[in-house]
Design a protein around this motif. Structure first.
Motif: not given
Lengths: 264, 165
Positions: A99-105
């Motif tokens: 998800d977006n939170e994961v894709r940002h890290r």
């Protein structure tokens, strides 16, 4: 988490030195897998060597090759105008990880070093015939993946970048786990300088693999129809509560046709 | 080993010496800075309750070591309202009943602020749902959450054009 020492080196050489001097030390990239592993006490490293200070993030395109720094996040690859132009299937793949939170890290280098058998990136790296650059050498995709969570990386070796030759056509489709979005089956198809290559992730007990029967069929005719008679044996495929090996074998065919449709 | 970590949290520069590198950004915010608006749900990156903005990007603060965030800017739910005036996303969550028990709400709101900043959803409900998929709501307030994010998007877009109230 068990106790560990924390190191944040500023150069690749320093990071390699820290990891090589202590076999119990582990590298930390984005941490989207490794921090949960630490929290569940599945690993007990003496030291965590944080790679976020090495300046390994960034994307460049030149001479028909897209080069992505190892610490580049999935979100950065998905949003990159250069990647979207050169290899849209790769940008789309990155934009469908977690998800977006994961894709940002989460990072491309971390994903490839971990080599989770249900990760998306290994399919792209293998199908596109990418080259992994490390602190000491380059490794071709065909020699890199050596089974689930197992790669050609030596102790202390750090991926610095991944170079993708720009294909004529490429497409990726996955059947995501409904809760976590990992690939129950993901198929990446590509036609380019290295011919037709088809890589399957999520399905195999030994991690990502090339589907040579599909490659032969698509060499003759780059179309979904060409796959009509191509079988995918269920032997060696994963079976769990989400689906049997036979079901996954069926999904390989379905995802391959969808990937072809996406590739155009 | 002790580690000095400097962060800008909600516009305020803060420096703290950690006696243990295992402290996550989430635990730093909650237990050292007393910013308990950010919630600990699953503590392994699956629920999104701990979502904060790090350098303007939404992340799971439970999956970031605090030491790794040295020098970064962090925005939490406590930093959204300005002088008692709610942020448009906060106001829209209230207007559209975007929550029931409220535990996931700070994470939902921070994720929505991040999503609107990324400009990737527009006025498409399906893209909002996809863009908010990292934030679980076990009360099932998803319908209200989607409406709230869409309205907040319209309010913020109107502000940029200078036509909003």
């Amino acid at each position: 988490m068990y106790a560990f020492a924390y190191q944040k080196p500023a150069t690749v050489a320093e990071a390699v030195k820290l990891l090589s001097a202590d076999p119990e030390a582990k590298a930390l990239a984005g941490g989207m897998t490794y921090i949960p592993v630490l929290k569940q006490r599945l690993a007990r490293p003496s030291a965590v060597v944080d790679l976020s200070g090495l300046g390994l993030a960034g994307i460049g395109v030149s001479g028909g090759v897209v080069t992505i720094g190892a610490m580049t996040t999935h979100a950065a690859v998905a949003a990159s105008a250069e990647v979207r132009r050169a290899i849209p299937a790769l940008a789309a793949l990155a934009g469908g990880i977690g998800d977006n939170e994961v894709r940002h890290r989460g990072t491309i280098g971390g994903s490839l070093a971990n080599d989770d058998p249900t990760a998306d990136y290994p399919a792209a790296v293998l199908a596109l015939g990418a080259t992994l650059r490390t602190d000491r050498r380059t490794i071709a995709a065909d020699g890199y993946f050596q089974g689930m969570f197992t790669t050609a990386l030596e102790p202390g070796e750090i991926i610095t970048a991944v170079a993708f030759p720009v294909p004529e056509k490429a497409g990726y489709a996955k059947f995501p786990n409904p809760a976590s979005r990992y690939a129950m089956v993901g198929v990446f198809v590509a036609r380019g300088p290295q011919g037709v290559r088809v890589a399957v992730t999520g399905a195999g007990q030994g991690g990502v693999f090339r589907h040579t029967a599909m490659e032969k069929a698509l060499e003759k005719s780059w179309s979904a129809d060409a796959l009509a008679g191509v079988a995918t044996p269920a032997e060696g495929l994963n079976a769990d509560l989400h689906g049997s090996a036979e079901y996954r074998a069926h999904l390989v065919g379905v995802m391959a046709r969808r990937a072809l449709a996406a590739a155009g | 080993m002790s580690l000095s970590v400097s962060l800008t949290v909600n516009g305020v520069s803060r420096t703290i010496v950690l006696d243990d590198p295992r402290v996550t950004l989430l635990d730093l915010l909650r237990e050292r800075f007393d910013l308990t608006g950010t919630k600990k749900g699953c503590d392994r990156g699956q629920c999104g309750a701990c979502t904060v903005l790090l350098g303007g990007r939404r992340i799971n603060s439970c999956l970031a070591l605090a030491a790794s965030c040295d020098g970064a800017e962090v925005l939490t739910i406590e930093g959204l309202a300005q002088g008692g005036a709610l942020h448009p996303v906060q106001a829209a969550f209230i207007a559209h009943d975007g929550f029931q028990c409220g535990f996931c709400t700070p994470g939902q709101i921070m994720s929505a602020v991040g999503l609107l900043g990324e400009g990737q959803a527009g006025d498409d409900p399906e893209r909002v749902r996809e863009g908010m998929s990292g934030n679980l709501c076990r009360c099932g307030a998803y319908v209200g959450i989607t409406e709230a994010v869409l309205e907040a998007g319209r309010v913020l877009a109107g502000r940029e054009k200078g036509t909003a109230p």
